[in-house]
Motif scaffolding. Structure first.
Motif, short mmCIF file in Angstrom:
data_model
loop_
_atom_site.label_atom_id
_atom_site.label_comp_id
_atom_site.label_asym_id
_atom_site.label_seq_id
_atom_site.Cartn_x
_atom_site.Cartn_y
_atom_site.Cartn_z
N GLU A 290 0.82 -1.23 0.00
CA GLU A 290 0.00 0.00 0.00
C GLU A 290 0.84 1.27 0.00
O GLU A 290 0.32 2.36 -0.20
CB GLU A 290 -0.92 0.01 1.23
CG GLU A 290 -1.88 -1.14 1.29
CD GLU A 290 -2.68 -1.15 2.59
OE1 GLU A 290 -2.75 -0.09 3.25
OE2 GLU A 290 -3.20 -2.22 2.97
N LEU A 291 2.16 1.13 0.23
CA LEU A 291 3.02 2.30 0.32
C LEU A 291 3.44 2.73 -1.09
O LEU A 291 4.17 2.02 -1.78
CB LEU A 291 4.25 2.00 1.17
CG LEU A 291 5.18 3.18 1.47
CD1 LEU A 291 4.45 4.28 2.22
CD2 LEU A 291 6.40 2.73 2.24
N THR A 292 2.98 3.88 -1.51
CA THR A 292 3.27 4.40 -2.84
C THR A 292 3.95 5.76 -2.72
O THR A 292 3.90 6.40 -1.65
CB THR A 292 1.97 4.58 -3.64
OG1 THR A 292 1.15 5.57 -2.97
CG2 THR A 292 1.19 3.27 -3.75
N PRO A 293 4.59 6.25 -3.79
CA PRO A 293 5.16 7.60 -3.75
C PRO A 293 4.12 8.66 -3.37
O PRO A 293 4.43 9.62 -2.67
CB PRO A 293 5.67 7.80 -5.18
CG PRO A 293 6.03 6.42 -5.64
CD PRO A 293 4.97 5.53 -5.03
N THR A 294 2.89 8.47 -3.81
CA THR A 294 1.82 9.41 -3.47
C THR A 294 1.62 9.47 -1.96
O THR A 294 1.50 10.55 -1.38
CB THR A 294 0.51 9.01 -4.16
OG1 THR A 294 0.67 9.13 -5.57
CG2 THR A 294 -0.64 9.88 -3.69
N LYS A 295 1.59 8.30 -1.31
CA LYS A 295 1.38 8.27 0.14
C LYS A 295 2.60 8.82 0.88
O LYS A 295 2.46 9.45 1.94
CB LYS A 295 1.05 6.85 0.59
CG LYS A 295 -0.32 6.40 0.11
CD LYS A 295 -0.78 5.12 0.79
CE LYS A 295 -2.21 4.79 0.36
NZ LYS A 295 -2.71 3.56 1.00
N ILE A 296 3.78 8.58 0.34
CA ILE A 296 4.98 9.14 0.96
C ILE A 296 4.94 10.66 0.91
O ILE A 296 5.20 11.34 1.90
CB ILE A 296 6.25 8.60 0.26
CG1 ILE A 296 6.42 7.10 0.56
CG2 ILE A 296 7.49 9.37 0.71
CD1 ILE A 296 7.55 6.44 -0.22
N ARG A 297 4.61 11.21 -0.26
CA ARG A 297 4.51 12.67 -0.40
C ARG A 297 3.47 13.24 0.55
O ARG A 297 3.68 14.27 1.19
CB ARG A 297 4.14 13.05 -1.83
CG ARG A 297 5.24 12.89 -2.84
CD ARG A 297 4.85 13.54 -4.17
NE ARG A 297 5.75 13.14 -5.23
CZ ARG A 297 5.53 12.12 -6.06
NH1 ARG A 297 4.42 11.40 -5.95
NH2 ARG A 297 6.40 11.82 -7.00
N SER A 298 2.33 12.58 0.64
CA SER A 298 1.25 13.05 1.50
C SER A 298 1.69 13.10 2.97
O SER A 298 1.45 14.08 3.68
CB SER A 298 0.03 12.14 1.34
OG SER A 298 -1.03 12.55 2.17
N ALA A 299 2.37 12.03 3.41
CA ALA A 299 2.85 11.99 4.80
C ALA A 299 3.88 13.08 5.06
O ALA A 299 3.83 13.78 6.08
CB ALA A 299 3.45 10.62 5.10
N LEU A 300 4.81 13.27 4.13
CA LEU A 300 5.84 14.29 4.30
C LEU A 300 5.23 15.69 4.29
O LEU A 300 5.66 16.58 5.05
CB LEU A 300 6.88 14.18 3.19
CG LEU A 300 7.74 12.91 3.18
CD1 LEU A 300 8.72 12.92 2.02
CD2 LEU A 300 8.50 12.75 4.49
N ARG A 301 4.24 15.89 3.46
CA ARG A 301 3.59 17.20 3.38
C ARG A 301 2.94 17.54 4.72
O ARG A 301 3.03 18.67 5.20
CB ARG A 301 2.54 17.16 2.26
CG ARG A 301 2.20 18.51 1.67
CD ARG A 301 1.23 18.37 0.51
NE ARG A 301 1.87 17.84 -0.67
CZ ARG A 301 1.47 16.78 -1.35
NH1 ARG A 301 0.40 16.10 -0.95
NH2 ARG A 301 2.11 16.38 -2.42
N ARG A 302 2.29 16.55 5.33
CA ARG A 302 1.64 16.78 6.62
C ARG A 302 2.67 17.07 7.72
O ARG A 302 2.50 18.00 8.51
CB ARG A 302 0.81 15.56 7.03
CG ARG A 302 -0.47 15.40 6.23
CD ARG A 302 -1.39 14.38 6.89
NE ARG A 302 -2.63 14.23 6.15
CZ ARG A 302 -2.85 13.31 5.23
NH1 ARG A 302 -1.89 12.47 4.92
NH2 ARG A 302 -4.00 13.25 4.60
N ILE A 303 3.73 16.27 7.76
CA ILE A 303 4.75 16.47 8.80
C ILE A 303 5.42 17.82 8.64
O ILE A 303 5.66 18.55 9.62
CB ILE A 303 5.81 15.34 8.74
CG1 ILE A 303 5.16 13.98 9.01
CG2 ILE A 303 6.93 15.60 9.74
CD1 ILE A 303 4.47 13.86 10.35
#
Length: 437
Positions: A290-303
């Motif tokens: 389930e871990l995709t570049p999209t989800k990585i970007r989303s998590a980093l954006r929030r942090i």
């Protein structure tokens, strides 16, 4: 502007700002960095502000005569209402003392207008079934975050003189583009973990690549005190947290995994828990599928939005991602690696990606890996800035004189030297340290 947006402007506040700029030569410096041209809701006000910005950016006065002359030279004076309009702005303004307050009012209206526009875009995206849902969600979130952070676009064409000015400014400030790793010989080769770099750390299983990722995450979080996000596609958050805890307590990681603590270790446990809890380490154990570049970007954006500038990103490990039953794994992994490089650049952060080495090295007489031995390598070698290959002779030869030693081969270094350095490694608690002479 559409009728639905007519109320989303504050012309009086805009005119107060423009009047203040014409009246006070220092007023423009208060608003230049926070108010974009589009914040002004009428074309005339935009052009007057544009004239003031151009003059300010060229170290010129923004008084009535200067602004009027600039508008006249650019054939805009009559379009904004002539000198009469400028004089009205000036005579209506008593002082520029409240210009920051007026700027906040104008910015509020501008962001509301943006929100309406973004809302329409999101509706259009939601209705466009030709776009994958994950892309729709990512684009929608990105647009909303860009509004709340109110930042100018990071990547825009710049003349080289601006690039050089930025370089000189950083040199004069003594700021470094890299974070030291705490490993002196490694830092001497690669210069530390450089922002925007993709650093690939590859090794066979049980050599210590996950421990190495933990070491870097812990060191950067401790020394730089900036958020470190660790994406653990292999271990659960509990397993990974226990690794960090072992590093801080000196308690054997295998016993920690089974919650086995000796009575005399409780003081160390409490102290380690306290120290580790203070560090800005964030663990994301989203399953690999389930871990995709999209989800990585989303998590980093929030942090980044919640905690500010990021210190480091670690991914353990890249070959776990995606559908492993898919046909061309090398091509798929190459795309993931390219996306990680883009993420490093977008968030201005070093991105450490852990990778697996092919089992083919086990049949070689010299089992030290090379870049070609990285599993499903594809474009990994092309996209990485730094490639670190880990090796422990002790793993293959119990009688080696290099017991407790890990070799780090800098096999690729886009901006520096290659070579091999050695560190001490204790796999029971994940300790990695310099070899003292």
């Amino acid at each position: 502007m559409s009728n639905s947006n007519q109320f989303l402007g504050n012309v009086e506040a805009e005119e107060a700002i423009l009047g203040g700029i014409l009246l006070d030569p220092n007023a423009i410096s208060v608003v230049a960095d926070i108010l974009p041209l589009e914040a002004f809701c009428t074309h005339g006000n935009q052009q007057i502000y544009r004239a003031a910005l151009e003059l300010y950016q060229n170290d010129k006065q923004t008084d009535l005569i200067a602004v009027s002359t600039w508008l006249l030279d650019h054939k805009l004076l009559e379009k904004i209402g002539g000198n009469n309009k400028l004089c009205q702005l000036l005579t209506r303004t008593v002082s520029a003392i409240n210009i920051d307050h007026y700027a906040a009012l104008v910015l509020d209206k501008y962001q509301r207008r943006q929100l309406v526009v973004i809302g329409h875009r999101i509706v259009d995206l939601g209705c466009d079934t030709s776009i994958e849902l994950e892309q729709v969600l990512e684009q929608s979130e990105q647009q909303l975050f860009s509004l709340t952070t109110n930042k100018k676009a990071k990547f825009q064409p710049k003349p080289i003189n601006e690039c050089l000015a930025n370089i000189l400014n950083k040199i004069e400030q003594g700021s470094s583009p890299a974070y030291p790793t705490g490993l002196a010989d490694l830092d001497a080769l690669i210069g530390g973990l450089i922002k925007q770099d993709l650093i690939v750390v590859a090794a066979r299983p049980s050599i210590g690549k996950s421990w190495f990722g933990c070491y870097l995450a812990n060191y950067i979080a401790s020394s730089v005190q900036k958020p470190v996000l660790f994406f653990s596609a292999e271990m659960s958050e509990e397993q990974l947290a226990k690794r960090f805890l072992s590093m801080h307590t000196g308690i054997d990681s295998q016993r920690l995994m089974h919650n086995q603590i000796y009575e005399e270790e409780y003081d160390s446990l409490i102290k380690g828990l306290s120290n580790l809890a203070e560090l800005p380490i964030i663990i994301d154990d989203t399953p690999a599928g389930e871990l995709t570049p999209t989800k990585i970007r989303s998590a980093l954006r929030r942090i980044e939005s919640e905690r500010g500038e990021l210190g480091l990103v670690v991914l353990d490990y890249i070959q776990k991602l995606g559908d492993r039953a898919a046909g061309n794994r090398a091509q798929a992994i190459g795309k993931y690696c390219g996306a990680c490089k883009d993420i490093a650049k977008t968030f201005n952060v070093p991105f450490v990606v852990l990778a697996q080495i092919n089992r083919g090295v086990e049949s070689q007489s010299n089992k030290r890996p090379s870049m070609a031995d990285i599993k499903d390598s594809g474009d990994i070698e092309q996209d990485m800035d730094v490639g670190l290959l880990l090796y422990r002779d002790e793993y293959y030869d119990s009688n080696t004189p290099d017991k407790g030693v890990m070799e780090i081969s800098v096999a690729k270094n886009r901006n520096g030297a290659t070579g091999v350095c050695k560190v001490l490694f204790d796999g029971s608690i994940g300790e990695i340290r310099n070899i003292t002479v």
